[in-house]
Design a protein around this motif. Structure first.
Motif, PDB file in Angstrom:
ATOM      1  N   SER A  16      -7.779   2.590  -4.131  1.00  0.00           N
ATOM      2  CA  SER A  16      -6.871   1.491  -4.409  1.00  0.00           C
ATOM      3  C   SER A  16      -5.437   1.906  -4.116  1.00  0.00           C
ATOM      4  O   SER A  16      -5.117   3.088  -4.052  1.00  0.00           O
ATOM      5  N   SER A  17      -4.601   0.909  -3.935  1.00  0.00           N
ATOM      6  CA  SER A  17      -3.159   1.094  -3.797  1.00  0.00           C
ATOM      7  C   SER A  17      -2.480   0.044  -4.644  1.00  0.00           C
ATOM      8  O   SER A  17      -2.903  -1.110  -4.658  1.00  0.00           O
ATOM      9  N   VAL A  18      -1.440   0.460  -5.336  1.00  0.00           N
ATOM     10  CA  VAL A  18      -0.658  -0.459  -6.164  1.00  0.00           C
ATOM     11  C   VAL A  18       0.807  -0.239  -5.829  1.00  0.00           C
ATOM     12  O   VAL A  18       1.276   0.899  -5.844  1.00  0.00           O
ATOM     13  N   VAL A  19       1.503  -1.329  -5.521  1.00  0.00           N
ATOM     14  CA  VAL A  19       2.927  -1.239  -5.222  1.00  0.00           C
ATOM     15  C   VAL A  19       3.651  -2.316  -6.010  1.00  0.00           C
ATOM     16  O   VAL A  19       3.241  -3.478  -6.016  1.00  0.00           O
ATOM     17  N   GLU A  20       4.699  -1.904  -6.685  1.00  0.00           N
ATOM     18  CA  GLU A  20       5.568  -2.827  -7.417  1.00  0.00           C
ATOM     19  C   GLU A  20       6.772  -3.109  -6.525  1.00  0.00           C
ATOM     20  O   GLU A  20       7.486  -2.182  -6.136  1.00  0.00           O
ATOM     21  N   PHE A  21       6.983  -4.365  -6.200  1.00  0.00           N
ATOM     22  CA  PHE A  21       8.143  -4.758  -5.415  1.00  0.00           C
ATOM     23  C   PHE A  21       9.206  -5.322  -6.344  1.00  0.00           C
ATOM     24  O   PHE A  21       8.887  -6.043  -7.285  1.00  0.00           O
ATOM     25  N   ARG A  22      10.449  -5.035  -6.061  1.00  0.00           N
ATOM     26  CA  ARG A  22      11.554  -5.457  -6.920  1.00  0.00           C
ATOM     27  C   ARG A  22      11.929  -6.922  -6.751  1.00  0.00           C
ATOM     28  O   ARG A  22      12.525  -7.518  -7.634  1.00  0.00           O
ATOM     29  N   GLY A  23      11.615  -7.509  -5.620  1.00  0.00           N
ATOM     30  CA  GLY A  23      11.947  -8.910  -5.383  1.00  0.00           C
ATOM     31  C   GLY A  23      12.562  -9.102  -4.011  1.00  0.00           C
ATOM     32  O   GLY A  23      12.896  -8.147  -3.316  1.00  0.00           O
ATOM     33  N   GLY A  24      12.695 -10.355  -3.613  1.00  0.00           N
ATOM     34  CA  GLY A  24      13.307 -10.689  -2.340  1.00  0.00           C
ATOM     35  C   GLY A  24      12.312 -10.854  -1.219  1.00  0.00           C
ATOM     36  O   GLY A  24      11.167 -10.418  -1.299  1.00  0.00           O
ATOM     37  N   ARG A  32       2.741  -6.121   4.295  1.00  0.00           N
ATOM     38  CA  ARG A  32       1.919  -5.848   5.484  1.00  0.00           C
ATOM     39  C   ARG A  32       1.870  -4.352   5.773  1.00  0.00           C
ATOM     40  O   ARG A  32       0.834  -3.824   6.181  1.00  0.00           O
ATOM     41  N   ASP A  33       2.993  -3.653   5.546  1.00  0.00           N
ATOM     42  CA  ASP A  33       3.014  -2.196   5.733  1.00  0.00           C
ATOM     43  C   ASP A  33       2.099  -1.493   4.738  1.00  0.00           C
ATOM     44  O   ASP A  33       1.411  -0.531   5.080  1.00  0.00           O
ATOM     45  N   VAL A  34       2.073  -1.978   3.496  1.00  0.00           N
ATOM     46  CA  VAL A  34       1.196  -1.406   2.470  1.00  0.00           C
ATOM     47  C   VAL A  34      -0.261  -1.572   2.897  1.00  0.00           C
ATOM     48  O   VAL A  34      -1.074  -0.642   2.805  1.00  0.00           O
ATOM     49  N   ASN A  67       3.797 -16.571  -1.340  1.00  0.00           N
ATOM     50  CA  ASN A  67       3.740 -17.536  -2.446  1.00  0.00           C
ATOM     51  C   ASN A  67       4.483 -17.014  -3.668  1.00  0.00           C
ATOM     52  O   ASN A  67       5.174 -17.772  -4.347  1.00  0.00           O
ATOM     53  N   ALA A  68       4.368 -15.727  -3.942  1.00  0.00           N
ATOM     54  CA  ALA A  68       5.096 -15.148  -5.073  1.00  0.00           C
ATOM     55  C   ALA A  68       6.602 -15.242  -4.853  1.00  0.00           C
ATOM     56  O   ALA A  68       7.350 -15.597  -5.767  1.00  0.00           O
ATOM     57  N   VAL A  69       7.052 -14.954  -3.642  1.00  0.00           N
ATOM     58  CA  VAL A  69       8.481 -15.026  -3.330  1.00  0.00           C
ATOM     59  C   VAL A  69       8.997 -16.450  -3.502  1.00  0.00           C
ATOM     60  O   VAL A  69      10.067 -16.680  -4.054  1.00  0.00           O
ATOM     61  N   ARG A  70       8.213 -17.414  -3.025  1.00  0.00           N
ATOM     62  CA  ARG A  70       8.661 -18.810  -3.050  1.00  0.00           C
ATOM     63  C   ARG A  70       8.577 -19.474  -4.417  1.00  0.00           C
ATOM     64  O   ARG A  70       9.358 -20.361  -4.715  1.00  0.00           O
ATOM     65  N   HIS A  71       7.602 -19.073  -5.230  1.00  0.00           N
ATOM     66  CA  HIS A  71       7.318 -19.850  -6.441  1.00  0.00           C
ATOM     67  C   HIS A  71       7.487 -19.100  -7.756  1.00  0.00           C
ATOM     68  O   HIS A  71       7.235 -19.679  -8.811  1.00  0.00           O
ATOM     69  N   ALA A  72       7.899 -17.853  -7.699  1.00  0.00           N
ATOM     70  CA  ALA A  72       8.054 -17.080  -8.944  1.00  0.00           C
ATOM     71  C   ALA A  72       9.327 -16.253  -8.870  1.00  0.00           C
ATOM     72  O   ALA A  72       9.597 -15.628  -7.851  1.00  0.00           O
ATOM     73  N   PRO A  73      10.092 -16.245  -9.925  1.00  0.00           N
ATOM     74  CA  PRO A  73      11.303 -15.432  -9.910  1.00  0.00           C
ATOM     75  C   PRO A  73      10.970 -13.948 -10.071  1.00  0.00           C
ATOM     76  O   PRO A  73       9.978 -13.594 -10.695  1.00  0.00           O
ATOM     77  N   GLY A  74      11.763 -13.119  -9.480  1.00  0.00           N
ATOM     78  CA  GLY A  74      11.685 -11.690  -9.751  1.00  0.00           C
ATOM     79  C   GLY A  74      10.659 -10.909  -8.981  1.00  0.00           C
ATOM     80  O   GLY A  74      10.219 -11.312  -7.918  1.00  0.00           O
ATOM     81  N   PRO A  75      10.246  -9.803  -9.553  1.00  0.00           N
ATOM     82  CA  PRO A  75       9.393  -8.847  -8.858  1.00  0.00           C
ATOM     83  C   PRO A  75       7.945  -9.324  -8.769  1.00  0.00           C
ATOM     84  O   PRO A  75       7.555 -10.306  -9.401  1.00  0.00           O
ATOM     85  N   CYS A  76       7.171  -8.588  -7.957  1.00  0.00           N
ATOM     86  CA  CYS A  76       5.724  -8.821  -7.927  1.00  0.00           C
ATOM     87  C   CYS A  76       5.028  -7.491  -7.683  1.00  0.00           C
ATOM     88  O   CYS A  76       5.643  -6.496  -7.316  1.00  0.00           O
ATOM     89  N   ARG A  77       3.738  -7.513  -7.923  1.00  0.00           N
ATOM     90  CA  ARG A  77       2.904  -6.317  -7.792  1.00  0.00           C
ATOM     91  C   ARG A  77       1.776  -6.651  -6.820  1.00  0.00           C
ATOM     92  O   ARG A  77       1.112  -7.676  -6.955  1.00  0.00           O
ATOM     93  N   LEU A  78       1.564  -5.786  -5.838  1.00  0.00           N
ATOM     94  CA  LEU A  78       0.471  -5.922  -4.882  1.00  0.00           C
ATOM     95  C   LEU A  78      -0.536  -4.823  -5.168  1.00  0.00           C
ATOM     96  O   LEU A  78      -0.161  -3.647  -5.238  1.00  0.00           O
ATOM     97  N   GLU A  79      -1.789  -5.221  -5.351  1.00  0.00           N
ATOM     98  CA  GLU A  79      -2.847  -4.240  -5.602  1.00  0.00           C
ATOM     99  C   GLU A  79      -3.986  -4.486  -4.622  1.00  0.00           C
ATOM    100  O   GLU A  79      -4.474  -5.611  -4.493  1.00  0.00           O
ATOM    101  N   LEU A  80      -4.396  -3.433  -3.954  1.00  0.00           N
ATOM    102  CA  LEU A  80      -5.518  -3.454  -3.019  1.00  0.00           C
ATOM    103  C   LEU A  80      -6.583  -2.527  -3.565  1.00  0.00           C
ATOM    104  O   LEU A  80      -6.285  -1.366  -3.870  1.00  0.00           O
ATOM    105  N   THR A  81      -7.809  -3.029  -3.667  1.00  0.00           N
ATOM    106  CA  THR A  81      -8.880  -2.221  -4.248  1.00  0.00           C
ATOM    107  C   THR A  81     -10.166  -2.424  -3.451  1.00  0.00           C
ATOM    108  O   THR A  81     -10.580  -3.562  -3.221  1.00  0.00           O
ATOM    109  N   LEU A  82     -10.781  -1.319  -3.049  1.00  0.00           N
ATOM    110  CA  LEU A  82     -12.088  -1.380  -2.408  1.00  0.00           C
ATOM    111  C   LEU A  82     -13.121  -1.677  -3.484  1.00  0.00           C
ATOM    112  O   LEU A  82     -13.252  -0.926  -4.458  1.00  0.00           O
TER     113      LEU A  82
END
Length: 142
Positions: A16-24, A32-34, A67-82
């Protein structure tokens, strides 16, 4: 835009990979890079992937993060899991509104992200969490 922290492997049998993005909006190409890095890790472990999987995975992650950028304020978390014969792509954000599936309309310009994700993954699942919601989809490997 750099993530708050980088990819993380949860265990030797679970990839798995988990990345917390600060926003924007820079979160979108960064997602896509993750995915690109995660797909490389799958290949290193000789996971059998369809030729179309890398592009489909980047598209699904990009649409969910958009969708997170457009419809939710602030940061988001992307998690990829096999998970078995699929990769679960999950995006958590701070919005409390669930995604809206619009009726099929080939004349509509834009706002087709959930249609695309559903077509590639079969279903999109949204669950509330303590700080907002998590939207996830499982993309088959082959």
């Amino acid at each position: 835009m750099t993530p708050a922290h980088g990819p993380d492997t949860a265990g030797s049998s679970l990839l798995s990979s988990v990345v917390e993005f600060r926003g924007g909006s820079a979160m979108i190409p960064a997602s896509r890079d993750v995915v690109h890095g995660f797909v490389a890790r799958l290949a290193e472990r000789d996971v059998d992937l369809a030729d179309t999987f890398p592009d489909a995975a980047r598209l699904v992650a990009s649409e969910l993060v958009t969708n997170a950028v457009r419809h939710a304020p602030g940061p988001c978390r992307l998690e990829l899991t096999l998970v078995g014969d699929a990769v679960e792509i999950a995006v958590s954000d701070t919005g409390d509104a669930f995604p809206t599936f619009l009726p099929r309309d080939p004349l509509r310009i834009g706002r087709h992200g959930l249609e695309i994700v559903t077509r590639l993954c079969g279903e999109v699942i949204t669950k509330p969490n303590a700080t907002g919601k998590t939207v996830s989809a499982r993309l088959p490997l082959t």
